[in-house]
Design a protein around this motif. Structure first.
Motif, PDB file in Angstrom:
ATOM      1  N   TYR A   7      53.154   8.330  -4.630  1.00  0.00           N
ATOM      2  CA  TYR A   7      52.167   7.331  -4.871  1.00  0.00           C
ATOM      3  C   TYR A   7      50.804   8.520  -5.728  1.00  0.00           C
ATOM      4  CZ  TYR A   7      46.893   6.593  -4.753  1.00  0.00           C
ATOM      5  OH  TYR A   7      45.490   6.753  -4.929  1.00  0.00           O
ATOM      6  N   GLY A   8      51.815   9.560  -5.966  1.00  0.00           N
ATOM      7  CA  GLY A   8      50.987  10.599  -6.683  1.00  0.00           C
ATOM      8  C   GLY A   8      51.622  10.657  -8.661  1.00  0.00           C
TER       9      GLY A   8
ATOM     10  N   HIS B  17      49.145   1.163   2.693  1.00  0.00           N
ATOM     11  CA  HIS B  17      47.987   0.795   1.962  1.00  0.00           C
ATOM     12  C   HIS B  17      46.718  -0.627   2.058  1.00  0.00           C
ATOM     13  CE1 HIS B  17      51.787   0.434  -1.199  1.00  0.00           C
ATOM     14  NE2 HIS B  17      50.561   0.105  -1.658  1.00  0.00           N
ATOM     15  N   VAL B  18      46.886  -0.329   3.856  1.00  0.00           N
ATOM     16  CA  VAL B  18      45.899  -1.479   4.571  1.00  0.00           C
ATOM     17  C   VAL B  18      44.896  -0.233   5.041  1.00  0.00           C
ATOM     18  CG1 VAL B  18      45.616  -2.685   6.702  1.00  0.00           C
ATOM     19  CG2 VAL B  18      47.538  -3.239   5.183  1.00  0.00           C
ATOM     20  N   LEU B  19      45.702   0.945   5.286  1.00  0.00           N
ATOM     21  CA  LEU B  19      44.900   2.272   6.265  1.00  0.00           C
ATOM     22  C   LEU B  19      44.347   2.610   4.537  1.00  0.00           C
ATOM     23  CD1 LEU B  19      44.216   3.545   8.494  1.00  0.00           C
ATOM     24  CD2 LEU B  19      47.056   5.027   8.051  1.00  0.00           C
ATOM     25  N   ALA B  20      44.970   2.458   3.732  1.00  0.00           N
ATOM     26  CA  ALA B  20      43.350   3.281   2.351  1.00  0.00           C
ATOM     27  C   ALA B  20      41.800   2.907   2.527  1.00  0.00           C
ATOM     28  CB  ALA B  20      44.209   3.236   0.992  1.00  0.00           C
ATOM     29  N   ARG B  21      42.017   1.321   2.858  1.00  0.00           N
ATOM     30  CA  ARG B  21      40.681   0.732   3.150  1.00  0.00           C
ATOM     31  C   ARG B  21      39.654   1.045   3.908  1.00  0.00           C
ATOM     32  NH1 ARG B  21      41.772  -5.655   1.874  1.00  0.00           N
ATOM     33  NH2 ARG B  21      43.411  -5.014   0.211  1.00  0.00           N
TER      34      ARG B  21
ATOM     35  N   TRP C 208      44.691   8.774  -0.784  1.00  0.00           N
ATOM     36  CA  TRP C 208      45.456  10.192  -0.159  1.00  0.00           C
ATOM     37  C   TRP C 208      46.108  10.420   1.379  1.00  0.00           C
ATOM     38  CZ3 TRP C 208      49.063  12.321  -2.800  1.00  0.00           C
ATOM     39  CH2 TRP C 208      48.828  11.485  -3.873  1.00  0.00           C
ATOM     40  N   PRO C 209      44.403  10.434   1.765  1.00  0.00           N
ATOM     41  CA  PRO C 209      44.522  10.711   3.012  1.00  0.00           C
ATOM     42  C   PRO C 209      45.630   9.424   3.554  1.00  0.00           C
ATOM     43  CG  PRO C 209      42.189  10.955   3.004  1.00  0.00           C
ATOM     44  CD  PRO C 209      43.457  10.283   1.717  1.00  0.00           C
TER      45      PRO C 209
END
Length: 105
Positions: free
Chosen positions: A18-19, A69-73, A78-79
């Motif tokens: 991701y970075g 990807h789902v949780l990023a919403r 980053w978290p």
């Protein structure tokens, strides 16, 4: 193959992938980092625990990638990556690396 624990490599693959994608603006480049680390882990899991363990843990890695990807919403990119990387590391440790650590001790 060197007997390194796979948990930190699996987690670092998600984080570094991701970075790299974020910093470079190139999702494919981040994917290369993710796949390289994942392939190393899959090879280690196959050698240490057999095909079933390798498939299960590789599937968990793919699931962690998708879930991030789902949780990023809900919590941010980053978290989400850090939470999913931590969960994957914990699973890899419990399923594959703890056995290795006991054998060395």
């Amino acid at each position: 193959m060197v007997r390194l624990p796979t948990a930190p490599v699996a987690a670092a693959s998600l984080i570094a992938g991701y970075g790299v994608a974020s910093a470079s603006g190139s999702r494919p480049l981040g994917g290369v980092v993710l796949v390289a680390g994942g392939a190393w882990c899959a090879r280690a899991w196959l050698a240490r625990g057999g095909a079933r363990e390798a498939l299960e843990l590789t599937g968990a890695g793919l699931g962690a990638f998708a879930l991030s990807h789902v949780l990023a919403r809900a919590i941010g990119a980053w978290p989400s990556v850090l939470v999913c990387a931590g969960a994957l590391a914990a699973l890899a440790w419990l399923r594959a690396d703890a056995r290795l650590a006991r054998a060395v001790a």
